[in-house]
Design a protein around this motif. Structure first.
Motif, PDB file in Angstrom:
ATOM      1  N   UNK A   1      13.892   9.369  -7.196  1.00  0.00           N
ATOM      2  CA  UNK A   1      14.082  10.258  -6.047  1.00  0.00           C
ATOM      3  C   UNK A   1      12.731  10.610  -5.424  1.00  0.00           C
ATOM      4  N   UNK A   2      11.751  10.929  -6.261  1.00  0.00           N
ATOM      5  CA  UNK A   2      10.419  11.292  -5.756  1.00  0.00           C
ATOM      6  C   UNK A   2       9.757  10.117  -5.034  1.00  0.00           C
ATOM      7  N   UNK A   3       9.799   8.934  -5.653  1.00  0.00           N
ATOM      8  CA  UNK A   3       9.183   7.750  -5.044  1.00  0.00           C
ATOM      9  C   UNK A   3       9.875   7.405  -3.732  1.00  0.00           C
ATOM     10  N   UNK A   4      11.207   7.414  -3.730  1.00  0.00           N
ATOM     11  CA  UNK A   4      11.948   7.112  -2.499  1.00  0.00           C
ATOM     12  C   UNK A   4      11.615   8.120  -1.405  1.00  0.00           C
ATOM     13  N   UNK A   5      11.441   9.386  -1.777  1.00  0.00           N
ATOM     14  CA  UNK A   5      11.093  10.408  -0.796  1.00  0.00           C
ATOM     15  C   UNK A   5       9.735  10.158  -0.171  1.00  0.00           C
ATOM     16  N   UNK A   6       8.764   9.794  -0.988  1.00  0.00           N
ATOM     17  CA  UNK A   6       7.423   9.514  -0.480  1.00  0.00           C
ATOM     18  C   UNK A   6       7.442   8.291   0.436  1.00  0.00           C
ATOM     19  N   UNK A   7       8.130   7.233   0.003  1.00  0.00           N
ATOM     20  CA  UNK A   7       8.224   6.017   0.829  1.00  0.00           C
ATOM     21  C   UNK A   7       8.902   6.345   2.152  1.00  0.00           C
ATOM     22  N   UNK A   8      10.014   7.080   2.100  1.00  0.00           N
ATOM     23  CA  UNK A   8      10.739   7.437   3.322  1.00  0.00           C
ATOM     24  C   UNK A   8       9.848   8.239   4.269  1.00  0.00           C
ATOM     25  N   UNK A   9       9.109   9.181   3.717  1.00  0.00           N
ATOM     26  CA  UNK A   9       8.216  10.011   4.534  1.00  0.00           C
ATOM     27  C   UNK A   9       7.143   9.161   5.202  1.00  0.00           C
TER      28      UNK A   9
ATOM     29  N   UNK B   1       0.819  -1.209   0.000  1.00  0.00           N
ATOM     30  CA  UNK B   1       0.000   0.000   0.000  1.00  0.00           C
ATOM     31  C   UNK B   1       0.851   1.258   0.000  1.00  0.00           C
ATOM     32  N   UNK B   2       1.899   1.268   0.812  1.00  0.00           N
ATOM     33  CA  UNK B   2       2.817   2.408   0.842  1.00  0.00           C
ATOM     34  C   UNK B   2       3.486   2.562  -0.512  1.00  0.00           C
ATOM     35  N   UNK B   3       3.968   1.463  -1.066  1.00  0.00           N
ATOM     36  CA  UNK B   3       4.657   1.512  -2.354  1.00  0.00           C
ATOM     37  C   UNK B   3       3.708   1.973  -3.451  1.00  0.00           C
ATOM     38  N   UNK B   4       2.520   1.408  -3.473  1.00  0.00           N
ATOM     39  CA  UNK B   4       1.547   1.754  -4.527  1.00  0.00           C
ATOM     40  C   UNK B   4       1.161   3.230  -4.460  1.00  0.00           C
ATOM     41  N   UNK B   5       0.961   3.749  -3.267  1.00  0.00           N
ATOM     42  CA  UNK B   5       0.558   5.149  -3.135  1.00  0.00           C
ATOM     43  C   UNK B   5       1.699   6.114  -3.463  1.00  0.00           C
ATOM     44  N   UNK B   6       2.920   5.608  -3.514  1.00  0.00           N
ATOM     45  CA  UNK B   6       4.068   6.475  -3.806  1.00  0.00           C
ATOM     46  C   UNK B   6       4.345   6.601  -5.299  1.00  0.00           C
ATOM     47  N   UNK B   7       3.752   5.735  -6.097  1.00  0.00           N
ATOM     48  CA  UNK B   7       4.043   5.769  -7.538  1.00  0.00           C
ATOM     49  C   UNK B   7       2.749   5.647  -8.327  1.00  0.00           C
ATOM     50  N   UNK B   8       2.096   6.775  -8.538  1.00  0.00           N
ATOM     51  CA  UNK B   8       0.805   6.754  -9.209  1.00  0.00           C
ATOM     52  C   UNK B   8       0.907   6.733 -10.732  1.00  0.00           C
ATOM     53  N   UNK B   9       2.080   7.027 -11.295  1.00  0.00           N
ATOM     54  CA  UNK B   9       2.254   7.079 -12.754  1.00  0.00           C
ATOM     55  C   UNK B   9       2.727   5.736 -13.309  1.00  0.00           C
ATOM     56  N   UNK B  10       3.388   4.953 -12.460  1.00  0.00           N
ATOM     57  CA  UNK B  10       3.918   3.651 -12.883  1.00  0.00           C
ATOM     58  C   UNK B  10       3.482   2.588 -11.880  1.00  0.00           C
ATOM     59  N   UNK B  11       3.668   1.327 -12.270  1.00  0.00           N
ATOM     60  CA  UNK B  11       3.287   0.219 -11.387  1.00  0.00           C
ATOM     61  C   UNK B  11       4.362  -0.014 -10.328  1.00  0.00           C
TER      62      UNK B  11
ATOM     63  N   UNK C   1      11.874  -1.863 -10.669  1.00  0.00           N
ATOM     64  CA  UNK C   1      12.869  -1.930 -11.754  1.00  0.00           C
ATOM     65  C   UNK C   1      13.690  -0.645 -11.779  1.00  0.00           C
ATOM     66  N   UNK C   2      13.029   0.500 -11.725  1.00  0.00           N
ATOM     67  CA  UNK C   2      13.750   1.771 -11.720  1.00  0.00           C
ATOM     68  C   UNK C   2      14.703   1.857 -10.533  1.00  0.00           C
ATOM     69  N   UNK C   3      14.234   1.431  -9.372  1.00  0.00           N
ATOM     70  CA  UNK C   3      15.071   1.459  -8.170  1.00  0.00           C
ATOM     71  C   UNK C   3      16.316   0.598  -8.357  1.00  0.00           C
ATOM     72  N   UNK C   4      16.143  -0.621  -8.857  1.00  0.00           N
ATOM     73  CA  UNK C   4      17.296  -1.515  -9.052  1.00  0.00           C
ATOM     74  C   UNK C   4      18.283  -0.937 -10.067  1.00  0.00           C
ATOM     75  N   UNK C   5      17.777  -0.348 -11.148  1.00  0.00           N
ATOM     76  CA  UNK C   5      18.664   0.271 -12.129  1.00  0.00           C
ATOM     77  C   UNK C   5      19.444   1.410 -11.474  1.00  0.00           C
ATOM     78  N   UNK C   6      18.787   2.160 -10.603  1.00  0.00           N
ATOM     79  CA  UNK C   6      19.439   3.297  -9.939  1.00  0.00           C
ATOM     80  C   UNK C   6      20.589   2.860  -9.033  1.00  0.00           C
TER      81      UNK C   6
END
Length: 136
Positions: free
Chosen positions: A97-105, A17-27, A33-38
């Motif tokens: 960066x945006x997704x990680x920030x939302x998850x961290x918050x 739920x936390x992860x899903x609410x942090x990324x509304x544009x992508x799954x 995948x983006x995180x692992x590439x980063x």
């Protein structure tokens, strides 16, 4: 052991739920995948597919979608044209960066009601569990 099953499912649902609410544009999968590439420097598609636990065919479709959204670039490896290297675009890096920030918050908010000892204990325990689960 009976206590662990409901905790596992509840924690899994809450984290999703936390992860899903942090990324509304992508799954969630695309976010992972983006995180692992980063985390890596121009990894191969196979390396990232293994890191997210996905078969290469499904993974390739996900990368195609991320390319269309201009979040990822796929580049042929000079030494072997069958291998593709992945990198994030500026837009992709900004999204991570945006997704990680939302998850961290959201995680910080969840831990906010705990005292320092409880917070450290939970974080240390989560880390130990993650390491043990990764080893299995």
């Amino acid at each position: 052991m009976e206590k662990i099953i409901p905790i596992f499912h509840s924690l899994s649902k809450s984290m999703r739920g936390i992860h899903k609410s942090s990324c509304n544009v992508i799954s969630i999968v695309q976010s992972s995948i983006l995180y692992e590439i980063s985390l890596m420097n121009k990894p191969s598609m196979q390396m990232v597919a293994e890191a997210v636990g996905m078969d290469i065919t499904t993974f390739s479709r996900q990368i195609g979608t991320l390319e269309k959204k201009e979040l990822v670039v796929r580049t042929p490896y000079e030494g072997d044209r069958r291998i593709y290297l992945l990198s994030l675009t500026g837009k992709g890096s900004d999204m991570v960066v945006a997704i990680n920030g939302i998850i961290a918050s959201k995680m910080e908010n969840a831990l906010a009601s705990m005292n320092d000892f409880e917070r450290e204990t939970v974080l240390r325990s989560m880390h130990v569990l993650e390491v043990k689960l990764r080893g299995n």
